[in-house]
Design a protein around this motif. Structure first.
Motif, short mmCIF file in Angstrom:
data_model
loop_
_atom_site.label_atom_id
_atom_site.label_comp_id
_atom_site.label_asym_id
_atom_site.label_seq_id
_atom_site.Cartn_x
_atom_site.Cartn_y
_atom_site.Cartn_z
N MET A 10 0.78 -1.18 -0.04
CA MET A 10 0.06 0.02 -0.06
C MET A 10 0.67 1.44 0.04
SD MET A 10 -3.43 -0.37 0.08
CE MET A 10 -3.37 1.32 0.33
N GLU A 11 1.95 1.28 0.83
CA GLU A 11 2.85 2.41 0.81
C GLU A 11 3.51 2.60 -0.77
OE1 GLU A 11 3.94 5.59 2.58
OE2 GLU A 11 2.90 4.30 3.43
N ALA A 12 3.84 1.50 -1.24
CA ALA A 12 4.62 1.79 -2.57
C ALA A 12 3.41 2.33 -3.60
CB ALA A 12 5.03 0.25 -3.04
N LEU A 13 2.28 1.61 -3.68
CA LEU A 13 0.95 2.14 -4.19
C LEU A 13 0.93 3.45 -4.18
CD1 LEU A 13 -0.82 1.53 -6.78
CD2 LEU A 13 -2.26 0.66 -5.00
N LYS A 14 0.74 3.96 -3.01
CA LYS A 14 0.61 5.39 -2.63
C LYS A 14 1.42 6.23 -3.31
CE LYS A 14 -0.15 8.25 1.53
NZ LYS A 14 0.04 8.54 2.95
N ASN A 15 2.95 5.86 -2.94
CA ASN A 15 3.84 6.82 -3.49
C ASN A 15 3.80 7.02 -4.84
OD1 ASN A 15 4.81 7.20 -0.76
ND2 ASN A 15 6.21 5.88 -0.96
N CYS A 16 3.69 5.81 -5.53
CA CYS A 16 3.45 5.72 -7.16
C CYS A 16 2.30 6.91 -7.47
CB CYS A 16 3.33 4.37 -7.70
SG CYS A 16 3.29 4.16 -9.56
N ILE A 17 1.21 6.55 -6.96
CA ILE A 17 0.10 7.40 -7.43
C ILE A 17 0.08 8.84 -7.13
CG2 ILE A 17 -2.41 7.89 -6.89
CD1 ILE A 17 -2.71 4.80 -6.38
N GLU A 18 0.76 9.05 -6.07
CA GLU A 18 1.07 10.62 -5.66
C GLU A 18 1.81 11.16 -6.74
OE1 GLU A 18 2.34 10.87 -1.76
OE2 GLU A 18 0.17 10.94 -0.84
N SER A 19 2.97 10.34 -7.03
CA SER A 19 3.73 11.15 -8.14
C SER A 19 3.13 11.17 -9.55
CB SER A 19 4.88 10.07 -8.21
OG SER A 19 4.82 8.87 -8.73
#
Length: 767
Positions: A70-79
């Motif tokens: 979830m943390e990796a996906l969140k970072n990717c989505i935010e970028s």
């Protein structure tokens, strides 16, 4: 299995919106599945209590894995959103909201994980008796539950189960800690206590567990330290120490201060520990313990507690400081009221020796500060000990007032003889200051210039009389109190001096009220009270003058005087005796009222009544004469008896003068009755116990009885003929004219003699 986040990141170029949405949807389902599994596991663990160790460990790993993805996906989505914000704000906003919801669920799952881990660690520490660790883990579990409660969107059905589990385990820990405390600190109180007194505390014991020895000094055991610190973490330590302090005060500290017959014992018992015990010895002559004895006993108790129980740090405070805050106020008050108060000297000469008590108090407090029972530099206890001069004066004044009141309310009839030679026993005082000496020398020079003829030595002396023994003791008490004021500090001298004034003011207010009924009922007491007041007034004239030069300022400048109280005492004594005289006058007049106005004495009943009335009057006067004999000063005695006798004969004269017709037989009876009074009246004057010395005063009756000559003239007239009456009138110049007016003589002639020419001729000569 390749992670979902890895697959997303493996794609090159920008994320397509459709792929991103499908991936978030799959992630949401995965989060929901994980949530259900975790809740199911927690429910089985804390609601259904099913064993599932392996499954719970797998779930914990799964939660960690999902959290990382979830943390990796969140970072990717935010970028990605940042790069394309101007294109797809609305779409990405919805996606982000979904992601935040998933993130919140993940955080809730992390709190559940933390709760579970903390509870597991708590149970393990509790079994190993690591109470501090157990309390810490329980606090962590409590914080996890509090965090779950703070989520407004949290609708976990297991939240109540978690709270219940937390409460149960907290109570479980407190129970274990309380059980350990009871084993480490044991009170042995007698099953059947005495109602009161030192015997009620006999055989009371406080048992403390074996302390470990470190550097040859006993220290609290690690287990005890662990228990105390765990209680502090749980917030229950204050209640335990408060309850302990209450029992300690009631059953050990206060009794040791209050009862001198209680002894403190300290012993070591193998397998039990250190035992502090109280033993009641046979009560000796000492009713109160000295301050040094009290301090020694209390220090032994507090040192033992410090070394075996209280030398433990709780946060930034020692446990001894916590106990000190709870007990010191009560202990210091008890020491002051049950020990120091009674150690205050009763004589100024003993004040110097009291310095040892002040030093002992300082050492006592210093020892308590070293053990951290006390924090302040100066306490009420030490202030009280240092203010010994003030307390001495207050105690002395209180004792003096109590003693004075006791004397005032004691029996008045115990009397002592006072003669003109009697002097007040005044002590020899130290020489006054140089200024006063100079003034006295000037006065002596002036006196030496006076006429060589001096007054008699008895001129200003108190006449011989009897006063109450209690009043003599009261005056001695006042003199002794003023002696204490000599050489004392200014404040102390002022207190003592005004206490002496209060003694006399108290006498003025209390005695007439307390003895009011008896002063009216008993003539003897009225006479004694009169003498008491005159005795006090006499000595108050010079009492202040005798001490003034030896007292500190402002007393030595004229304030030290009692002269202003003299008129009040004289008036008080006079009023008391006059009230008794009025009672006696009323009785005399009442007795004479039974004489039927002395008319028709030829009737036997009337004569008997009149004769009885006269005899009763004479008897009453004789009784008073005997009661007041040797009690009143001679001059006062003669005036009082003369006044009462004058009242009686004035009443008789008035009744005879009112008669309009006196037969010869009536006249003879009247003459007989009046002659009885003339013969026996002087005999009531017996002021002295020696009979041969009373004749002088019996011969001086006319000096004290105003109507005596008038009465004697009336008796002569009752038996005289007309010529004798005319001769005693002597044209208004004879003895009859001195005592009666012409109208009164004419009235007597008309009553005594029939209407004849001779009576008419005699009446014409009375002008």
């Amino acid at each position: 299995m390749a992670s979902f986040v890895t697959e997303v990141l493996a794609s090159s170029g920008k994320l397509e919106k459709e792929d991103l949405a499908s991936k978030i949807s799959r992630m949401s389902r995965k989060v929901e599945d994980t949530k259900e599994e975790v809740c199911d596991m927690i429910n089985k663990k804390y609601s259904e209590f099913l064993p599932n160790l392996q499954a719970s460990e797998d779930l914990m790993v799964q939660i960690d894995t999902v959290s990382k993805e979830m943390e990796a996906l969140k970072n990717c989505i935010e970028s990605e959103v940042q790069q394309n914000i101007h294109v797809a704000v609305n779409e990405y906003l919805k996606l982000k909201q979904q992601l935040e919801k998933n993130t919140m669920i993940i955080k809730m799952l992390e709190h559940l994980k933390q709760f579970h881990s903390a509870m597991e660690d708590f149970n393990k520490a509790l079994q190993e008796k690591k109470y501090v660790d157990a309390a810490t883990h329980l606090e962590k579990a409590g914080k996890s539950v509090d965090s779950l409660k703070d989520w407004k969107t949290s609708q976990l059905p297991l939240l109540s189960s978690l709270s219940s589990e937390l409460t149960v385990q907290r109570e479980n820990l407190i129970y274990h800690l309380g059980d350990e405390w009871k084993r480490l600190v044991i009170w042995r109180l007698p099953s059947t206590k005495e109602s009161a007194g030192p015997k009620a505390f006999h055989k009371i014991e406080l048992v403390l567990s074996d302390a470990c020895i470190k550097d040859f000094e006993p220290k609290p055991t690690p287990l005890l330290c662990s228990v105390l610190q765990a209680l502090a973490i749980q917030g229950d330590l204050q209640n335990k120490i408060k309850l302990f302090s209450h029992v300690l005060l009631k059953n050990m500290l206060k009794p040791l201060v209050m009862y001198a017959s209680l002894e403190l014992t300290l012993s070591e018992q193998q397998g039990e520990g250190t035992i502090l015990g109280l033993e009641c010895l046979e009560e000796g002559s000492e009713e109160r313990s000295t301050p040094s004895q009290v301090y020694k006993k209390l220090l032994l108790v507090l040192k033992t507690l410090h070394s075996h129980l209280l030398d433990v740090s709780i946060g930034d405070k020692k446990l001894s400081a916590i106990l000190g805050e709870l007990i010191w106020e009560e202990v210091s008050k008890c020491i002051i009221h049950d020990c120091l108060v009674y150690s205050i000297p009763t004589n100024s000469s003993d004040l110097e020796r009291y310095n040892s008590v002040i030093r002992e108090t300082e050492v006592f407090e210093e020892a308590l500060k070293n053990m951290e029972y006390l924090q302040d530099d100066s306490t009420d206890l030490l202030k009280y000990a240092r203010d010994v001069n003030c307390h001495f004066a207050s105690k002395k004044c209180r004792d003096v007032i109590v003693a004075a009141r006791k004397l005032m309310t004691s029996k008045m009839h115990n009397t002592v003889k006072i003669s003109p030679e009697s002097k007040l026993r005044l002590p020899k005082l130290p020489p006054p200051s140089s200024e006063v000496k100079t003034k006295q020398e000037v006065v002596k020079e002036e006196v030496s210039m006076e006429n060589s003829k001096q007054l008699s030595a008895c001129s200003l002396c108190l006449p011989a009389c009897r006063i109450s023994e209690s009043v003599q003791q009261l005056m001695e008490l006042a003199v002794n109190t003023l002696c204490e004021a000599v050489g004392s500090s200014t404040q102390c001298a002022l207190q003592l001096f005004f206490t002496v004034r209060n003694i006399f003011q108290l006498f003025y207010d209390v005695v007439p009220t307390y003895h009011k009924e008896n002063l009216l009922k008993f003539p003897h007491l009225a006479a004694v009270q009169h003498n008491n007041c005159m005795y006090l007034a006499h000595h108050l004239l010079t009492l202040g003058h005798h001490f003034r030069a030896h007292l500190p300022q402002p007393l030595s400048e004229g304030v030290a005087t009692f002269v202003d109280m003299v008129p009040g005492f004289r008036k008080l004594g006079a009023q008391c005796f006059l009230a008794q005289l009025n009672v006696q006058r009323a009785e005399l007049i009442e007795r004479l009222s039974t004489a039927h106005n002395f008319c028709n004495l030829d009737d036997e009943d009337n004569y008997i009544a009149a004769s009885k009335a006269v005899r009763q009057v004479i008897h009453q006067l004789k009784q008073l004469g005997t009661v007041w004999q040797d009690v009143l000063p001679v001059s006062i005695y003669c005036k009082a008896m003369g006044n009462l006798l004058n009242t009686a004969i004035t009443e008789i004269i008035a009744k005879i003068m009112m008669l309009e017709d006196i037969s010869s037989e009536d006249g003879e009876h009247l003459h007989t009755l009046c002659q009885t009074i003339i013969e026996e009246g002087p005999l009531v004057f017996i002021p002295l116990a020696e009979e041969n010395k009373n004749k002088k005063y019996q011969e001086e009756v006319p000096l004290y009885v105003k109507k005596w000559s008038t009465f004697k003239e009336l008796v002569i007239v009752l038996r005289a003929n007309l010529q004798e009456i005319v001769d005693r009138w002597a044209d208004g110049k004879g003895p009859l004219a001195v005592e009666f007016s012409s109208s009164e003589v004419k009235s007597l002639i008309r009553a005594l003699f029939q209407n004849t020419e001779r009576r008419a001729a005699a009446l014409t000569k009375i002008k």
